[in-house]
Write a protein that holds these residues in place. Structure first.
Motif, mmCIF file in Angstrom:
data_model
loop_
_atom_site.group_PDB
_atom_site.id
_atom_site.type_symbol
_atom_site.label_atom_id
_atom_site.label_comp_id
_atom_site.label_asym_id
_atom_site.label_seq_id
_atom_site.Cartn_x
_atom_site.Cartn_y
_atom_site.Cartn_z
ATOM 1 N N GLY A 148 0.813 -1.212 0.000
ATOM 2 C CA GLY A 148 0.000 0.000 0.000
ATOM 3 C C GLY A 148 0.842 1.255 0.000
ATOM 4 N N ALA A 149 1.932 1.268 0.792
ATOM 5 C CA ALA A 149 2.767 2.463 0.884
ATOM 6 C C ALA A 149 3.436 2.780 -0.452
ATOM 7 C CB ALA A 149 3.821 2.272 1.973
ATOM 8 N N TYR A 150 4.005 1.780 -1.093
ATOM 9 C CA TYR A 150 4.658 2.012 -2.387
ATOM 10 C C TYR A 150 3.634 2.442 -3.444
ATOM 11 C CZ TYR A 150 9.340 0.260 -1.260
ATOM 12 O OH TYR A 150 10.605 0.112 -0.755
ATOM 13 N N THR A 151 2.483 1.786 -3.461
ATOM 14 C CA THR A 151 1.468 2.129 -4.456
ATOM 15 C C THR A 151 0.963 3.553 -4.251
ATOM 16 O OG1 THR A 151 0.783 -0.190 -4.549
ATOM 17 C CG2 THR A 151 -0.732 1.440 -5.457
ATOM 18 N N GLY A 152 0.667 3.907 -3.007
ATOM 19 C CA GLY A 152 0.195 5.258 -2.731
ATOM 20 C C GLY A 152 1.235 6.314 -3.057
ATOM 21 N N ALA A 153 2.498 6.045 -2.731
ATOM 22 C CA ALA A 153 3.560 7.009 -3.034
ATOM 23 C C ALA A 153 3.745 7.179 -4.534
ATOM 24 C CB ALA A 153 4.864 6.560 -2.385
ATOM 25 N N GLU A 154 3.645 6.090 -5.262
ATOM 26 C CA GLU A 154 3.826 6.157 -6.709
ATOM 27 C C GLU A 154 2.708 6.956 -7.381
ATOM 28 O OE1 GLU A 154 5.841 5.371 -10.292
ATOM 29 O OE2 GLU A 154 6.456 5.025 -8.205
ATOM 30 N N LEU A 155 1.485 6.852 -6.866
ATOM 31 C CA LEU A 155 0.344 7.518 -7.492
ATOM 32 C C LEU A 155 0.083 8.902 -6.918
ATOM 33 C CD1 LEU A 155 -2.143 4.500 -7.747
ATOM 34 C CD2 LEU A 155 -0.733 5.488 -9.562
ATOM 35 N N SER A 156 0.760 9.261 -5.837
ATOM 36 C CA SER A 156 0.526 10.572 -5.239
ATOM 37 C C SER A 156 1.073 11.677 -6.147
ATOM 38 C CB SER A 156 1.183 10.653 -3.856
ATOM 39 O OG SER A 156 2.595 10.595 -3.981
ATOM 40 N N ASP A 157 0.272 12.727 -6.302
ATOM 41 C CA ASP A 157 0.705 13.850 -7.145
ATOM 42 C C ASP A 157 0.397 15.194 -6.502
ATOM 43 O OD1 ASP A 157 -2.018 13.845 -7.315
ATOM 44 O OD2 ASP A 157 -2.142 13.613 -9.486
ATOM 45 N N GLY A 158 0.092 15.181 -5.201
ATOM 46 C CA GLY A 158 -0.187 16.428 -4.513
ATOM 47 C C GLY A 158 -1.610 16.914 -4.640
ATOM 48 N N THR A 159 -2.510 16.091 -5.211
ATOM 49 C CA THR A 159 -3.913 16.468 -5.351
ATOM 50 C C THR A 159 -4.787 15.514 -4.558
ATOM 51 O OG1 THR A 159 -4.305 15.088 -7.313
ATOM 52 C CG2 THR A 159 -3.421 17.311 -7.681
ATOM 53 N N TRP A 160 -6.034 15.926 -4.290
ATOM 54 C CA TRP A 160 -6.979 15.059 -3.613
ATOM 55 C C TRP A 160 -7.314 13.839 -4.467
ATOM 56 C CZ3 TRP A 160 -7.975 15.581 1.382
ATOM 57 C CH2 TRP A 160 -7.778 16.829 1.980
ATOM 58 N N GLY A 161 -7.386 14.046 -5.775
ATOM 59 C CA GLY A 161 -7.655 12.920 -6.658
ATOM 60 C C GLY A 161 -6.552 11.889 -6.622
ATOM 61 N N GLY A 162 -5.295 12.333 -6.600
ATOM 62 C CA GLY A 162 -4.175 11.401 -6.514
ATOM 63 C C GLY A 162 -4.188 10.624 -5.211
ATOM 64 N N LEU A 163 -4.552 11.308 -4.105
ATOM 65 C CA LEU A 163 -4.637 10.618 -2.817
ATOM 66 C C LEU A 163 -5.738 9.570 -2.845
ATOM 67 C CD1 LEU A 163 -3.840 10.327 0.164
ATOM 68 C CD2 LEU A 163 -5.451 12.173 0.691
ATOM 69 N N ALA A 164 -6.900 9.927 -3.427
ATOM 70 C CA ALA A 164 -8.019 8.985 -3.482
ATOM 71 C C ALA A 164 -7.685 7.784 -4.367
ATOM 72 C CB ALA A 164 -9.271 9.693 -4.000
ATOM 73 N N VAL A 165 -7.066 8.037 -5.534
ATOM 74 C CA VAL A 165 -6.694 6.937 -6.430
ATOM 75 C C VAL A 165 -5.647 6.047 -5.770
ATOM 76 C CG1 VAL A 165 -5.590 6.367 -8.626
ATOM 77 C CG2 VAL A 165 -7.309 8.174 -8.533
ATOM 78 N N GLY A 166 -4.675 6.661 -5.132
ATOM 79 C CA GLY A 166 -3.650 5.874 -4.446
ATOM 80 C C GLY A 166 -4.227 5.037 -3.323
ATOM 81 N N LEU A 167 -5.185 5.617 -2.575
ATOM 82 C CA LEU A 167 -5.819 4.868 -1.485
ATOM 83 C C LEU A 167 -6.592 3.677 -2.035
ATOM 84 C CD1 LEU A 167 -6.527 4.594 1.510
ATOM 85 C CD2 LEU A 167 -8.422 6.180 1.130
ATOM 86 N N ALA A 168 -7.345 3.904 -3.111
ATOM 87 C CA ALA A 168 -8.122 2.809 -3.690
ATOM 88 C C ALA A 168 -7.213 1.730 -4.263
ATOM 89 C CB ALA A 168 -9.054 3.347 -4.774
#
Length: 707
Positions: free
Chosen positions: A49-69
């Motif tokens: 989860g940590a690697y996936t979330g970090a890879e998809l994070s882009d500083g936006t709420w959408g990136g956080l939501a996509v990374g969480l999912a």
């Protein structure tokens, strides 16, 4: 007030850290308490989860939501796959599960590093959370306050699901009575898969949300796993709220404790873990404790104390304490005769031969009197010895040094075999006496005491004394509790190694001490062949002494203790004393192995005596077969060759290869190499001859590790 101000931020950090650990530990508790799976790859699920979330994070709420999912889904899928992997091991107890999941953790960790890289990934959070807010006059990161709120909501939601919904009722029923659950139309296997998927989802979600707190890196999975195990042990398996409080306590120790008492903080967590486990083994495991000489534990401490005092007064009045033989066939194995039945059994045993008689369950290998049988039994050891003697003439210097390291690990594996196979005490902490012997040898050499026999004797004595001190805590526990207590002891030893820099060198280790002399008056050994021959000579003597003890009446008493402790205790045998002596002897042997390792390597670091080495030693014992000394040596050689020789042709994938070895050993060698030999009819120590149970624990239910 200044003191409060100085520690306010670390205290709030501890709450955030503890809540992060709670989310992870809730999944681990769910997997262990409900699905019955001791998952040592749970930290890897967090890392996914940590690697996936970090890879998809882009500083936006959408990136956080996509990374969480995405991170939650990926970890949930891995958890479901873990269910499929562990279902075939359901009847083999937690030891096989621990080895399998540790191997999967090695494989998963290597694949994550291969895919995402070895460096810690940066995590970009939304701009609104990437700031500080004022909290009681202090500036504090907004993201951590938001995480605290989300973790509390998650705890409340999890409690509601488990206690107020049909899904939660099915989960609880699967833990309490899966047969009854099946009669209601629910599939226990589907619930098992769903539970592990949910546990993985919790770990993955914690990884995504916790990545800004514990960033994705090479050591993240191990750190999270160890701390989560501490939380689960302290909080128990019955309530998410007790797990929550335990997690916050652990978080405070990790943050506030480090700032207030930095010298004591490294010891507090695992000392508390060991203390809780020891108390539980004393008071809450009556069946297994009574069956294994660990005391007359009961669920009620007052009732336990009353029974102990009553038994003590009865013993003084009746002269109880004389050692009597175990009766032959009067009581089923594992049942404790009581009252008139016990007296009748003792009387029958006295008529059958008195104190000198040994029951059928104590007869071990070597009972056959014919020469051919003895030759067949000794053949593997003689063949192995011949191969080891010939190695210096066949191999290059580097491979010879690896063979010396394999001998050191082999002695550690044999000590694990004594405890796991003969005493029925599966251990993940034998690296503690191994480390005692290793550091004793390195410090002796640094002080000018370079004579090999002196180093060996001092290392063995030091490790034996260490095992004498820790033994009473270990021998009173059973099954998975033993694994966790020994794990805590090993981690406490690792903490001491990092703290006692004047003795151990801390994280830098020890190097530059003079080489060992084989005998008095000789030169220091620097040639690889000389060092290897010295290591081989020490190993031969140590293994010979071990085999003599195990084949003696003392070894047969130990086997009887493992097979039917309740009957042994009912017959008056001091079972606790037998187990303690086995623990001390195994510790001394591990200390000898540590001394050999230092002589071979000429350096010593904390990684040489860490948790990974403990897992390797346990795997070597399992590869060889529960009670096979030769098999443990072969297993150690296989591990070292895979880690250092085979992996050299595929750099960076040593953990992947070792993980494959773990998985293959669990599935393909359920009884170890000794089991293959027994099935082939080559005269090995099969269960028909020794009266021992199968070494793969097939008869043991999940949650109880049979020897």
């Amino acid at each position: 007030m200044n003191l409060l101000d100085a520690h306010f931020v670390p205290a709030v950090d501890g709450v955030a850290y503890g809540l992060l650990l709670f989310v992870v530990a809730a999944g681990l508790s769910l997997a262990f308490g409900t699905a019955g799976v001791l998952n040592l790859s749970h930290g890897t699920l967090y890392a996914i989860g940590a690697y996936t979330g970090a890879e998809l994070s882009d500083g936006t709420w959408g990136g956080l939501a996509v990374g969480l999912a995405a991170g939650t889904a990926a970890a949930a899928a891995a958890g479901a796959g873990l269910s499929a992997a562990t279902i075939p091991l359901a009847r083999r107890g937690h030891l096989a599960q621990a080895l399998l999941t540790f191997g999967l953790a090695l494989i998963g960790g290597n694949l994550l590093i291969e895919f995402f890289g070895a460096d810690e990934l940066p995590v970009r959070v939304p701009e609104a959370l990437d700031s500080s807010v004022t909290l009681l006059g202090h500036r504090y990161p907004a993201y951590r306050l938001c995480f605290i709120l989300m973790a509390v909501l998650l705890a409340a939601f999890g409690t509601w699901v488990l206690t107020r919904t049909r899904v939660g009722a099915a989960v609880r029923a699967s833990a309490d009575d899966p047969q009854m659950l099946a009669t209601t139309g629910h599939s226990p296997r589907a619930v098992h898969t769903g539970v592990l998927a949910a546990a993985g989802a919790l770990a993955g979600a914690a990884g995504v949300l916790g990545a800004p707190i514990i960033g994705p890196g090479a050591g993240t999975a191990d750190t999270v796993l160890m701390l989560s195990l501490v939380v689960v042990v302290l909080g128990g398996l019955r309530s998410l709220w007790t797990t929550l409080f335990a997690a916050i306590a652990v978080g405070e120790v990790q943050t506030l404790g480090v700032s207030v008492a930095p010298d004591w903080a490294p010891y507090l967590l695992f000392a508390a873990m060991a203390a809780v486990l020891i108390l539980r083994s004393q008071f809450t495991e009556p069946a297994t404790s009574g069956a294994h000489g660990g005391g007359d534990g009961g669920a009620d401490p007052v009732e336990w104390l009353r029974r102990r005092l009553s038994a003590s007064f009865k013993g003084r009045g009746s002269g109880a304490g004389d050692t009597a033989p175990v009766p032959s066939g009067a009581v089923p194995s594992g049942a404790v005769p009581s009252g008139a039945g016990a007296a009748a059994d003792k009387a029958e045993a006295g008529r059958a031969g008195g104190r000198g008689a040994l029951p059928w369950l104590l007869r071990g290998g070597g009972a056959d009197g014919d020469l051919a049988s003895r030759v067949r039994q000794a053949a593997p050891l003689l063949i192995l010895l011949g191969v080891l003697i010939a190695l210096p003439t066949l191999l290059d210097a580097y491979t010879i040094s690896l063979a010396g390291s394999a001998l050191a690990l082999g002695l550690l594996a044999v000590s694990v075999t004594i405890l796991t196979g003969y005493a029925g005490l599966p251990t993940l902490g034998q690296t503690a006496p191994f480390a005692v012997g290793a550091y004793a040898t390195a410090n002796l050499a640094d002080a000018g005491w370079t004579v090999g026999p002196v180093q060996i004797v001092v290392a063995a004595i030091a490790a034996a004394l260490f095992s004498l001190v820790t033994g009473p805590a270990v021998i009173r526990a059973r099954g998975t509790t033993v694994l966790m207590i020994t794990l805590a002891i090993g981690e406490l030893a690792s903490a001491a190694i990092n703290q006692l820099k004047s003795v151990t060198g801390g994280a830098d280790g020890l190097v530059g001490f003079p080489p060992t002399q084989a005998l008095w008056g000789g030169e220091g050994m620097v040639d690889e062949s000389e060092v290897y021959n010295y290591a081989l000579a020490v190993a031969v003597v140590a293994v010979a002494v071990t085999l003599l003890v195990l084949r003696s009446p003392a070894g047969k008493l130990l086997i009887g203790t493992r097979n039917a402790e309740a009957r042994m205790r009912a017959s008056g045998h001091p079972v606790g004393r037998y187990l303690l002596m086995a623990h001390i002897g195994a510790g001394a042997l591990a200390g000898v192995g540590g001394s050999v390792m230092v002589t071979v390597q000429q350096y010593l670091s904390p990684a040489d005596v860490g948790f990974e080495i403990a897992a390797f030693a346990l795997l070597a014992a399992v590869i060889g077969g529960n009670t096979s000394v030769v098999g443990a040596l072969i297993g150690a050689g296989l591990i070292v060759s895979t880690r250092d020789w085979v992996a050299s042709s595929w750099p960076g994938h040593g953990h992947l290869l070792l993980g494959v070895l773990f998985v293959a050993a669990v599935y393909l060698l359920p009884r170890g190499l000794a089991g293959l030999r027994a099935r082939s009819g080559s005269g090995g120590r099969g269960t028909a001859k020794t009266g021992q149970p199968p070494s793969d624990h097939d008869s043991a239910p999940a949650g109880k590790v049979a020897p």
